[in-house]
Design a protein around this motif. Structure first.
Motif, short mmCIF file in Angstrom:
data_model
loop_
_atom_site.label_atom_id
_atom_site.label_comp_id
_atom_site.label_asym_id
_atom_site.label_seq_id
_atom_site.Cartn_x
_atom_site.Cartn_y
_atom_site.Cartn_z
N SER A 1 0.83 -1.21 0.00
CA SER A 1 0.00 0.00 0.00
C SER A 1 0.87 1.26 0.00
O SER A 1 0.62 2.20 -0.77
N GLU B 1 1.18 4.15 -2.84
CA GLU B 1 0.74 5.48 -2.43
C GLU B 1 1.86 6.51 -2.48
O GLU B 1 1.66 7.65 -2.88
N ASN B 2 3.07 6.12 -2.08
CA ASN B 2 4.18 7.07 -2.02
C ASN B 2 4.58 7.61 -3.38
O ASN B 2 5.12 8.70 -3.47
N LYS C 1 2.52 8.36 -5.87
CA LYS C 1 1.33 8.79 -6.62
C LYS C 1 1.54 10.02 -7.48
O LYS C 1 0.85 10.17 -8.48
N SER D 1 -7.44 0.39 -5.04
CA SER D 1 -7.60 1.60 -4.22
C SER D 1 -6.46 2.60 -4.42
O SER D 1 -6.50 3.68 -3.84
N SER D 2 -5.48 2.25 -5.20
CA SER D 2 -4.32 3.12 -5.43
C SER D 2 -4.57 3.99 -6.67
O SER D 2 -5.60 3.86 -7.33
#
Length: 173
Positions: free
Chosen positions: A22, A26-27, A29, A159-160
């Motif tokens: 995750s 996320e990092n 994005k 979800s990313s």
């Protein structure tokens, strides 16, 4: 960047790998590139999942799946929805566990070393983006525990920021 350590406790390690996955997605994005991100995901999962000989992604393009980032031997590049375990999972939009690939009608043998397979769809807004495909040289390697884990992986990917980027890549003709 890679600083994930395993404890030997599967429940704790699964949770740690999923959290790391995750964060990995996320990092990045702001400059997220879908192909390089999926490459990192396949590398992380290959590092973590024992007793497998292939893991990767097939991405949806129309009514077929196109080979994406993976770890393992060279693989089939295009799979129609009507063929193999990946095609079956894509049409059903649910995880398919095959304990013995020789018993699966229409199995596509990209590697004669593969004896069992699990394929999990990646869904976004009710539509198929692609599948996670994992092969093992052991019969019966995958079950409910692995299905649950890969469904969590697919959910994290969905979800990313990846779905928007994948959609743009796969809609190109």
């Amino acid at each position: 960047m890679f600083s994930l350590y395993l404890t030997g406790d599967k429940e704790i390690d699964d949770k740690s790998v999923l959290e790391y996955l995750s964060l990995l997605l996320e990092n990045g994005k702001d400059s997220l590139d879908a192909i390089s991100s999926l490459s990192n995901v396949s590398a992380l999962l290959d590092w973590y999942i024992p007793r497998i000989n292939w893991i990767g992604f097939y991405l949806r393009r129309g009514e077929e799946l196109v080979l994406g980032p993976f770890q393992g031997e060279p693989a089939c590049t295009i799979i129609p929805f009507s063929k193999g375990v990946c095609g079956h999972a894509a049409v059903a939009c649910k995880t398919v566990v095959v304990k013995d690939v020789n018993q699966f009608p229409g199995h596509i043998a990209c590697s004669s070393a593969s004896k069992s397979e699990i394929v999990t769809p990646i869904m976004y807004e009710g539509k198929l983006l692609g599948v996670i495909d994992v092969d093992s040289p052991e019969e019966g390697r995958f079950g409910d525990e692995e299905a649950s884990f890969f469904e969590k992986v697919a959910s994290i990917i969905s979800s990313s920021p990846l779905p928007g980027l994948l959609k743009g890549i796969m809609e190109r003709e």
